[in-house]
Design an enzyme around this catalytic site. Structure first.
Site, mmCIF file in Angstrom:
data_model
loop_
_atom_site.group_PDB
_atom_site.id
_atom_site.type_symbol
_atom_site.label_atom_id
_atom_site.label_comp_id
_atom_site.label_asym_id
_atom_site.label_seq_id
_atom_site.Cartn_x
_atom_site.Cartn_y
_atom_site.Cartn_z
ATOM 1 N N HIS A 141 -45.587 5.950 -30.886
ATOM 2 C CA HIS A 141 -43.978 6.612 -30.976
ATOM 3 C C HIS A 141 -44.028 6.148 -31.927
ATOM 4 O O HIS A 141 -42.697 6.910 -33.019
ATOM 5 C CB HIS A 141 -42.984 6.080 -30.132
ATOM 6 C CG HIS A 141 -42.881 4.206 -30.360
ATOM 7 N ND1 HIS A 141 -41.836 3.467 -29.323
ATOM 8 C CD2 HIS A 141 -44.446 3.540 -30.492
ATOM 9 C CE1 HIS A 141 -42.609 2.244 -29.734
ATOM 10 N NE2 HIS A 141 -43.452 2.067 -30.673
ATOM 11 N N HIS A 142 -44.114 5.453 -33.401
ATOM 12 C CA HIS A 142 -44.051 5.321 -34.937
ATOM 13 C C HIS A 142 -44.850 7.035 -35.469
ATOM 14 O O HIS A 142 -44.336 6.572 -36.871
ATOM 15 C CB HIS A 142 -44.941 4.339 -34.952
ATOM 16 C CG HIS A 142 -44.961 3.294 -34.831
ATOM 17 N ND1 HIS A 142 -42.750 2.227 -34.409
ATOM 18 C CD2 HIS A 142 -44.689 2.068 -33.701
ATOM 19 C CE1 HIS A 142 -43.078 1.314 -33.785
ATOM 20 N NE2 HIS A 142 -44.145 1.113 -33.174
ATOM 21 N N ALA A 143 -45.346 7.393 -34.984
ATOM 22 C CA ALA A 143 -46.475 8.465 -35.847
ATOM 23 C C ALA A 143 -45.519 9.957 -36.012
ATOM 24 O O ALA A 143 -44.888 9.667 -35.885
ATOM 25 C CB ALA A 143 -47.463 8.575 -35.304
#
Ligand code: V1S
Ligand code: CA
Ligand code: ZN
Length: 379
Positions: A141-143
Protein backbone atom coordinates in the site's frame (compact mmCIF):
# COMPACT_ATOMS: atom_id res chain seq x y z
CA UNK A 1 -14.63 -25.79 -8.66
CA UNK A 2 -14.64 -26.95 -5.02
CA UNK A 3 -16.02 -30.44 -4.60
CA UNK A 4 -17.79 -29.86 -1.31
CA UNK A 5 -18.89 -26.23 -1.32
CA UNK A 6 -21.92 -25.76 0.98
CA UNK A 7 -24.91 -24.05 -0.71
CA UNK A 8 -24.51 -20.86 1.30
CA UNK A 9 -20.72 -20.62 0.99
CA UNK A 10 -19.22 -18.13 -1.45
CA UNK A 11 -17.07 -18.99 -4.45
CA UNK A 12 -13.45 -18.25 -3.53
CA UNK A 13 -10.55 -17.83 -6.00
CA UNK A 14 -7.03 -18.03 -4.56
CA UNK A 15 -4.03 -16.44 -6.34
CA UNK A 16 -0.54 -17.60 -5.46
CA UNK A 17 2.24 -16.57 -7.84
CA UNK A 18 4.55 -19.56 -8.12
CA UNK A 19 8.04 -18.64 -6.76
CA UNK A 20 6.85 -15.46 -4.99
CA UNK A 21 8.27 -16.91 -1.77
CA UNK A 22 11.77 -17.14 -3.18
CA UNK A 23 12.68 -13.45 -3.37
CA UNK A 24 14.97 -11.87 -0.76
CA UNK A 25 15.01 -8.24 0.38
CA UNK A 26 18.27 -8.94 2.22
CA UNK A 27 19.54 -10.50 5.43
CA UNK A 28 18.80 -7.56 7.77
CA UNK A 29 15.50 -6.63 6.17
CA UNK A 30 12.26 -7.40 8.08
CA UNK A 31 10.20 -8.18 4.94
CA UNK A 32 10.36 -11.90 4.15
CA UNK A 33 8.56 -13.03 0.96
CA UNK A 34 9.09 -16.56 2.29
CA UNK A 35 6.05 -15.95 4.56
CA UNK A 36 3.91 -16.37 1.41
CA UNK A 37 5.33 -19.86 0.93
CA UNK A 38 4.63 -20.68 4.60
CA UNK A 39 1.07 -19.40 4.22
CA UNK A 40 0.52 -21.40 1.06
CA UNK A 41 1.81 -24.59 2.66
CA UNK A 42 -0.48 -24.15 5.67
CA UNK A 43 -3.45 -23.50 3.36
CA UNK A 44 -2.61 -26.75 1.54
CA UNK A 45 -2.09 -28.57 4.85
CA UNK A 46 -5.66 -27.68 5.89
CA UNK A 47 -6.84 -28.92 2.46
CA UNK A 48 -8.36 -25.54 1.68
CA UNK A 49 -7.21 -25.90 -1.95
CA UNK A 50 -9.96 -28.50 -2.42
CA UNK A 51 -12.64 -25.94 -1.57
CA UNK A 52 -11.63 -23.00 -3.77
CA UNK A 53 -10.19 -22.44 -7.24
CA UNK A 54 -6.39 -22.18 -7.24
CA UNK A 55 -4.61 -19.87 -9.69
CA UNK A 56 -0.98 -19.26 -10.69
CA UNK A 57 -1.43 -15.86 -12.32
CA UNK A 58 0.82 -14.53 -15.08
CA UNK A 59 3.11 -11.58 -14.42
CA UNK A 60 1.72 -8.08 -14.86
CA UNK A 61 2.95 -6.51 -18.11
CA UNK A 62 4.76 -3.19 -18.30
CA UNK A 63 1.68 -1.68 -19.92
CA UNK A 64 -0.44 -2.83 -16.98
CA UNK A 65 1.96 -1.24 -14.46
CA UNK A 66 1.84 2.02 -16.45
CA UNK A 67 -1.91 2.33 -15.74
CA UNK A 68 -0.77 3.92 -12.46
CA UNK A 69 3.02 4.28 -12.46
CA UNK A 70 5.28 6.74 -14.27
CA UNK A 71 7.16 5.58 -17.33
CA UNK A 72 10.63 6.52 -16.05
CA UNK A 73 9.99 4.76 -12.72
CA UNK A 74 8.82 1.48 -14.34
CA UNK A 75 11.77 1.74 -16.71
CA UNK A 76 14.13 2.10 -13.74
CA UNK A 77 12.61 -0.92 -11.94
CA UNK A 78 12.96 -2.95 -15.13
CA UNK A 79 16.62 -2.05 -15.68
CA UNK A 80 18.12 -1.88 -12.20
CA UNK A 81 20.04 -4.87 -10.81
CA UNK A 82 22.22 -5.29 -7.70
CA UNK A 83 25.17 -5.16 -10.11
CA UNK A 84 24.42 -1.94 -12.01
CA UNK A 85 22.75 -0.18 -9.03
CA UNK A 86 26.00 1.59 -8.10
CA UNK A 87 26.07 3.32 -11.51
CA UNK A 88 22.52 4.58 -11.05
CA UNK A 89 22.93 6.30 -7.67
CA UNK A 90 21.39 9.51 -9.01
CA UNK A 91 18.14 7.61 -9.53
CA UNK A 92 18.18 6.17 -5.99
CA UNK A 93 17.02 9.42 -4.43
CA UNK A 94 14.50 10.11 -7.18
CA UNK A 95 12.84 6.70 -6.91
CA UNK A 96 13.41 6.33 -3.14
CA UNK A 97 15.24 3.00 -3.23
CA UNK A 98 17.84 2.15 -0.57
CA UNK A 99 17.48 0.68 2.92
CA UNK A 100 13.69 0.35 3.14
CA UNK A 101 13.28 -0.55 -0.53
CA UNK A 102 16.49 -2.33 -1.54
CA UNK A 103 17.47 -3.36 -5.06
CA UNK A 104 17.52 -7.15 -4.94
CA UNK A 105 17.92 -9.95 -7.47
CA UNK A 106 14.96 -10.13 -9.91
CA UNK A 107 13.17 -7.21 -8.21
CA UNK A 108 11.12 -6.43 -11.33
CA UNK A 109 9.84 -10.02 -11.61
CA UNK A 110 8.79 -9.87 -7.96
CA UNK A 111 6.78 -6.71 -8.68
CA UNK A 112 5.22 -8.22 -11.79
CA UNK A 113 4.27 -11.35 -9.84
CA UNK A 114 2.44 -9.74 -6.94
CA UNK A 115 0.82 -7.08 -9.13
CA UNK A 116 -0.16 -9.68 -11.74
CA UNK A 117 -1.92 -11.67 -9.02
CA UNK A 118 -3.93 -8.68 -7.73
CA UNK A 119 -4.91 -7.76 -11.31
CA UNK A 120 -6.00 -11.31 -12.12
CA UNK A 121 -8.01 -11.40 -8.89
CA UNK A 122 -9.69 -8.08 -9.74
CA UNK A 123 -10.56 -9.29 -13.26
CA UNK A 124 -12.09 -12.47 -11.82
CA UNK A 125 -14.33 -10.34 -9.57
CA UNK A 126 -15.18 -7.93 -12.40
CA UNK A 127 -16.42 -10.75 -14.59
CA UNK A 128 -18.49 -12.09 -11.67
CA UNK A 129 -16.62 -15.40 -11.92
CA UNK A 130 -16.04 -15.46 -8.16
CA UNK A 131 -17.46 -13.90 -4.99
CA UNK A 132 -14.15 -13.54 -3.14
CA UNK A 133 -10.62 -13.36 -4.61
CA UNK A 134 -7.52 -13.68 -2.42
CA UNK A 135 -3.91 -12.60 -3.09
CA UNK A 136 -1.77 -12.78 0.05
CA UNK A 137 1.30 -11.59 -1.88
CA UNK A 138 -0.40 -8.26 -2.64
CA UNK A 139 -1.40 -5.33 -0.46
CA UNK A 140 1.76 -3.24 -0.89
CA UNK A 141 0.00 0.00 0.00
CA UNK A 142 2.89 2.52 0.28
CA UNK A 143 4.11 2.51 -3.36
CA UNK A 144 3.63 5.86 -5.11
CA UNK A 145 3.09 6.71 -8.77
CA UNK A 146 6.75 7.57 -9.25
CA UNK A 147 8.61 6.09 -6.29
CA UNK A 148 9.05 3.15 -3.95
CA UNK A 149 8.20 3.47 -0.25
CA UNK A 150 8.05 1.29 2.88
CA UNK A 151 9.03 -2.07 1.30
CA UNK A 152 6.59 -1.44 -1.60
CA UNK A 153 7.62 -0.87 -5.23
CA UNK A 154 4.49 -1.07 -7.35
CA UNK A 155 1.06 -0.44 -5.90
CA UNK A 156 -0.92 -3.57 -6.77
CA UNK A 157 -3.88 -2.23 -4.77
CA UNK A 158 -4.24 0.92 -6.87
CA UNK A 159 -3.88 -1.17 -10.05
CA UNK A 160 -6.57 -3.61 -8.87
CA UNK A 161 -8.95 -0.81 -7.88
CA UNK A 162 -8.45 0.86 -11.29
CA UNK A 163 -9.36 -2.48 -12.90
CA UNK A 164 -12.53 -2.75 -10.74
CA UNK A 165 -13.49 0.85 -11.60
CA UNK A 166 -13.61 -0.08 -15.30
CA UNK A 167 -16.75 -2.09 -14.57
CA UNK A 168 -18.08 -0.69 -11.31
CA UNK A 169 -19.17 2.71 -10.04
CA UNK A 170 -17.79 2.67 -6.46
CA UNK A 171 -15.02 0.75 -4.67
CA UNK A 172 -14.47 0.74 -0.89
CA UNK A 173 -10.87 0.25 0.28
CA UNK A 174 -10.25 -0.89 3.88
CA UNK A 175 -6.74 -1.20 5.35
CA UNK A 176 -6.08 -2.98 8.68
CA UNK A 177 -2.27 -3.07 8.34
CA UNK A 178 -0.76 -1.21 11.33
CA UNK A 179 0.70 1.33 8.90
CA UNK A 180 -1.24 4.09 7.15
CA UNK A 181 -2.36 3.13 3.62
CA UNK A 182 -0.87 6.34 2.24
CA UNK A 183 -0.18 5.24 -1.36
CA UNK A 184 -3.78 4.15 -1.97
CA UNK A 185 -5.21 7.20 -0.18
CA UNK A 186 -3.02 9.53 -2.26
CA UNK A 187 -3.94 7.87 -5.57
CA UNK A 188 -7.67 8.40 -4.98
CA UNK A 189 -7.53 11.54 -2.81
CA UNK A 190 -9.52 13.58 -5.35
CA UNK A 191 -12.01 10.85 -6.26
CA UNK A 192 -15.54 10.22 -4.98
CA UNK A 193 -15.60 6.78 -6.62
CA UNK A 194 -13.13 5.25 -4.17
CA UNK A 195 -13.58 5.63 -0.42
CA UNK A 196 -10.40 4.72 1.48
CA UNK A 197 -10.40 3.84 5.20
CA UNK A 198 -7.18 3.06 7.07
CA UNK A 199 -6.85 1.95 10.69
CA UNK A 200 -3.25 2.50 11.85
CA UNK A 201 -0.83 3.56 14.50
CA UNK A 202 -0.38 7.30 14.13
CA UNK A 203 2.54 9.19 15.59
CA UNK A 204 5.21 11.50 14.20
CA UNK A 205 7.95 8.89 14.63
CA UNK A 206 6.01 5.91 13.24
CA UNK A 207 6.20 5.18 9.52
CA UNK A 208 4.94 6.81 7.29
CA UNK A 209 3.83 9.62 9.63
CA UNK A 210 0.57 10.41 7.78
CA UNK A 211 -3.06 9.40 8.40
CA UNK A 212 -4.29 12.03 10.81
CA UNK A 213 -8.07 12.30 11.42
CA UNK A 214 -7.95 15.61 9.53
CA UNK A 215 -6.95 13.98 6.20
CA UNK A 216 -10.36 13.63 4.55
CA UNK A 217 -9.74 14.01 0.79
CA UNK A 218 -10.17 17.08 -1.40
CA UNK A 219 -12.22 18.45 -4.29
CA UNK A 220 -14.71 15.78 -5.42
CA UNK A 221 -12.93 13.41 -3.03
CA UNK A 222 -13.63 15.50 0.06
CA UNK A 223 -14.94 13.15 2.81
CA UNK A 224 -13.93 10.10 0.71
CA UNK A 225 -10.73 9.47 2.72
CA UNK A 226 -11.17 8.28 6.30
CA UNK A 227 -8.37 7.82 8.82
CA UNK A 228 -8.51 6.07 12.17
CA UNK A 229 -5.34 7.06 14.09
CA UNK A 230 -4.58 4.72 17.02
CA UNK A 231 -1.91 4.39 19.70
CA UNK A 232 0.19 1.44 20.92
CA UNK A 233 -1.32 -1.64 22.46
CA UNK A 234 -4.93 -1.56 21.22
CA UNK A 235 -6.73 -4.74 22.30
CA UNK A 236 -9.22 -7.07 20.59
CA UNK A 237 -12.36 -5.70 22.15
CA UNK A 238 -11.76 -1.99 21.45
CA UNK A 239 -10.44 -2.63 17.93
CA UNK A 240 -13.35 -4.86 16.88
CA UNK A 241 -15.97 -2.56 18.34
CA UNK A 242 -14.41 0.52 16.71
CA UNK A 243 -13.95 -1.31 13.39
CA UNK A 244 -17.56 -2.48 13.25
CA UNK A 245 -19.08 0.79 14.39
CA UNK A 246 -17.17 2.66 11.67
CA UNK A 247 -17.44 0.15 8.81
CA UNK A 248 -21.16 -0.60 9.17
CA UNK A 249 -22.32 3.00 8.50
CA UNK A 250 -19.54 3.52 5.94
CA UNK A 251 -20.81 0.60 3.83
CA UNK A 252 -24.47 1.51 4.27
CA UNK A 253 -23.84 5.13 3.30
CA UNK A 254 -21.27 4.74 0.51
CA UNK A 255 -22.96 1.63 -0.99
CA UNK A 256 -19.85 0.29 -2.71
CA UNK A 257 -20.18 -2.08 -5.66
CA UNK A 258 -17.14 -3.98 -4.38
CA UNK A 259 -14.71 -3.98 -1.46
CA UNK A 260 -10.92 -4.31 -1.33
CA UNK A 261 -9.60 -5.37 2.11
CA UNK A 262 -5.88 -5.06 2.87
CA UNK A 263 -5.16 -7.51 5.72
CA UNK A 264 -1.64 -6.50 6.79
CA UNK A 265 -0.75 -8.85 9.67
CA UNK A 266 1.61 -6.43 11.43
CA UNK A 267 -1.40 -5.27 13.49
CA UNK A 268 -1.18 -8.61 15.36
CA UNK A 269 0.37 -8.79 18.81
CA UNK A 270 4.06 -9.78 18.95
CA UNK A 271 4.86 -8.38 15.49
CA UNK A 272 8.50 -7.33 15.03
CA UNK A 273 7.56 -3.84 13.76
CA UNK A 274 3.99 -3.43 14.99
CA UNK A 275 2.91 -2.49 18.52
CA UNK A 276 -0.77 -3.52 18.69
CA UNK A 277 -2.11 -6.47 20.72
CA UNK A 278 -4.58 -8.02 18.28
CA UNK A 279 -5.14 -11.77 18.31
CA UNK A 280 -5.52 -13.72 15.08
CA UNK A 281 -9.16 -14.27 16.05
CA UNK A 282 -9.79 -10.50 16.26
CA UNK A 283 -7.94 -9.75 13.00
CA UNK A 284 -10.06 -12.46 11.38
CA UNK A 285 -13.25 -11.06 12.90
CA UNK A 286 -12.71 -7.91 10.80
CA UNK A 287 -12.58 -10.10 7.67
CA UNK A 288 -15.69 -12.02 8.76
CA UNK A 289 -17.56 -8.76 9.36
CA UNK A 290 -16.69 -7.33 5.92
CA UNK A 291 -17.55 -10.65 4.25
CA UNK A 292 -21.01 -10.56 5.89
CA UNK A 293 -22.04 -7.69 3.56
CA UNK A 294 -21.94 -10.18 0.65
CA UNK A 295 -20.33 -7.76 -1.81
CA UNK A 296 -17.62 -8.78 -4.32
CA UNK A 297 -14.52 -8.88 -2.14
CA UNK A 298 -10.81 -8.67 -2.94
CA UNK A 299 -8.64 -9.84 -0.04
CA UNK A 300 -4.97 -8.78 -0.02
CA UNK A 301 -1.97 -9.24 2.29
CA UNK A 302 0.42 -6.46 3.31
CA UNK A 303 2.78 -6.14 6.25
CA UNK A 304 3.46 -8.83 8.83
CA UNK A 305 6.91 -9.42 10.30
CA UNK A 306 6.65 -12.62 12.31
CA UNK A 307 6.43 -15.25 9.61
CA UNK A 308 4.67 -17.93 11.68
CA UNK A 309 1.96 -15.44 12.81
CA UNK A 310 1.47 -14.16 9.28
CA UNK A 311 0.96 -17.67 7.90
CA UNK A 312 -1.44 -18.60 10.72
CA UNK A 313 -3.43 -15.39 10.32
CA UNK A 314 -3.82 -15.55 6.55
CA UNK A 315 -4.64 -19.27 6.62
CA UNK A 316 -7.31 -18.64 9.26
CA UNK A 317 -8.71 -15.81 7.11
CA UNK A 318 -8.74 -18.02 4.01
CA UNK A 319 -10.87 -20.40 6.10
CA UNK A 320 -13.17 -17.52 7.10
CA UNK A 321 -13.67 -16.62 3.43
CA UNK A 322 -14.69 -20.23 2.79
CA UNK A 323 -17.01 -20.24 5.81
CA UNK A 324 -14.98 -23.03 7.45
CA UNK A 325 -13.96 -23.64 11.02
CA UNK A 326 -10.32 -24.77 11.10
CA UNK A 327 -9.00 -27.16 13.75
CA UNK A 328 -6.81 -25.32 16.28
CA UNK A 329 -4.25 -28.16 16.05
CA UNK A 330 -2.20 -27.65 12.90
CA UNK A 331 -2.51 -30.42 10.28
CA UNK A 332 -0.38 -33.55 10.79
CA UNK A 333 1.21 -33.38 7.37
CA UNK A 334 2.36 -29.89 6.59
CA UNK A 335 5.59 -28.63 5.04
CA UNK A 336 7.53 -26.21 7.29
CA UNK A 337 5.62 -27.48 10.36
CA UNK A 338 8.78 -26.78 12.42
CA UNK A 339 8.10 -23.01 12.02
CA UNK A 340 4.99 -23.37 14.18
CA UNK A 341 6.49 -24.89 17.33
CA UNK A 342 6.50 -25.29 20.22
CA UNK A 343 2.68 -25.34 20.39
CA UNK A 344 1.71 -26.21 16.77
CA UNK A 345 -1.61 -24.38 17.22
CA UNK A 346 -3.44 -22.07 14.80
CA UNK A 347 -4.26 -19.73 17.71
CA UNK A 348 -1.32 -19.76 20.13
CA UNK A 349 -1.89 -17.67 23.28
CA UNK A 350 -0.54 -14.08 23.02
CA UNK A 351 2.59 -13.52 25.08
CA UNK A 352 4.18 -10.20 26.01
CA UNK A 353 1.35 -7.73 25.62
CA UNK A 354 2.15 -4.06 25.11
CA UNK A 355 0.49 -1.45 27.34
CA UNK A 356 -2.74 -0.14 25.81
CA UNK A 357 -2.34 3.62 25.35
CA UNK A 358 -5.80 4.07 23.78
CA UNK A 359 -8.17 5.43 26.39
CA UNK A 360 -11.90 4.60 26.12
CA UNK A 361 -12.50 8.34 25.98
CA UNK A 362 -10.16 8.91 23.04
CA UNK A 363 -11.55 5.97 21.06
CA UNK A 364 -15.06 7.33 21.63
CA UNK A 365 -13.92 10.72 20.32
CA UNK A 366 -12.54 9.13 17.15
CA UNK A 367 -15.76 7.15 16.65
CA UNK A 368 -17.89 10.29 16.93
CA UNK A 369 -15.71 12.41 14.63
CA UNK A 370 -15.72 9.73 11.92
CA UNK A 371 -19.48 9.25 12.14
CA UNK A 372 -19.88 13.00 11.72
CA UNK A 373 -17.76 12.92 8.55
CA UNK A 374 -19.93 10.12 7.13
CA UNK A 375 -22.95 12.44 7.29
CA UNK A 376 -21.33 14.58 4.56
CA UNK A 377 -20.92 11.65 2.16
CA UNK A 378 -24.33 11.97 0.54
CA UNK A 379 -23.94 15.75 0.22
N1 V1S B 1 9.34 0.38 11.60
C1 V1S B 1 10.14 0.16 10.82
C2 V1S B 1 11.11 -0.06 9.83
N2 V1S B 1 12.14 -0.95 9.87
C3 V1S B 1 12.81 -0.79 8.70
C4 V1S B 1 14.00 -1.51 8.28
C5 V1S B 1 14.75 -2.21 9.20
C6 V1S B 1 15.88 -2.92 8.78
C7 V1S B 1 16.24 -2.89 7.44
F1 V1S B 1 17.31 -3.56 7.02
C8 V1S B 1 15.48 -2.21 6.51
C9 V1S B 1 14.36 -1.51 6.94
N3 V1S B 1 12.18 0.15 7.96
C10 V1S B 1 11.12 0.61 8.64
C11 V1S B 1 10.14 1.65 8.18
C12 V1S B 1 9.25 1.16 7.04
C13 V1S B 1 8.08 0.31 7.46
C14 V1S B 1 7.32 -0.18 6.24
C15 V1S B 1 6.05 -0.96 6.55
C16 V1S B 1 5.48 -1.60 5.32
C17 V1S B 1 4.05 -2.14 5.45
O1 V1S B 1 3.97 -3.11 6.46
O2 V1S B 1 3.11 -1.14 5.79
C18 V1S B 1 3.54 -2.74 4.13
C19 V1S B 1 4.30 -3.86 3.57
N4 V1S B 1 10.90 2.79 7.70
C20 V1S B 1 11.20 3.84 8.49
O3 V1S B 1 10.82 3.91 9.65
C21 V1S B 1 12.09 4.91 7.86
C22 V1S B 1 13.42 5.06 8.28
C23 V1S B 1 12.46 6.10 8.58
C24 V1S B 1 13.99 4.24 9.41
C25 V1S B 1 14.57 2.91 8.86
N5 V1S B 1 15.61 3.17 7.83
C26 V1S B 1 16.12 1.91 7.32
C27 V1S B 1 15.07 4.01 6.72
C28 V1S B 1 14.49 5.31 7.26
CA1 CA C 1 -3.74 0.61 7.94
ZN1 ZN D 1 2.56 -2.40 7.73
Amino acid sequence: EGLMRPHNAPRVAYYHPKDVGNYHYGERHPMRPHRMELTNQLVLGYNLHEKMTMHSPRKATETELLEFHDNDYVDFLKRVTPKNAQNLTKDWTKFNVGDDCPIFHDLFSFCQQYAGASLAAARKLSSNSTDIAINWSGGLHHAKKGEASGFCYVNDIVLAILELLRHQPRVLYIDIDIHHGDGVQEAFYLSNRVLTVSFHKYSADFFPGTGNLSEIGSDLGKYFSLNVPLQDGIDDESYISLFKSIMEPTITTFQPSSIVLQCGADSLGCDRLGTFNLSIAAHGECVRFIKSFNLPLLILGGGGYRQSSVARCWTYETGICLGLKLNNSLPENCNYKEFFGPDYLLHPPLTGKIQNLNSKKNLEKIRIIIKEKLRYLNG
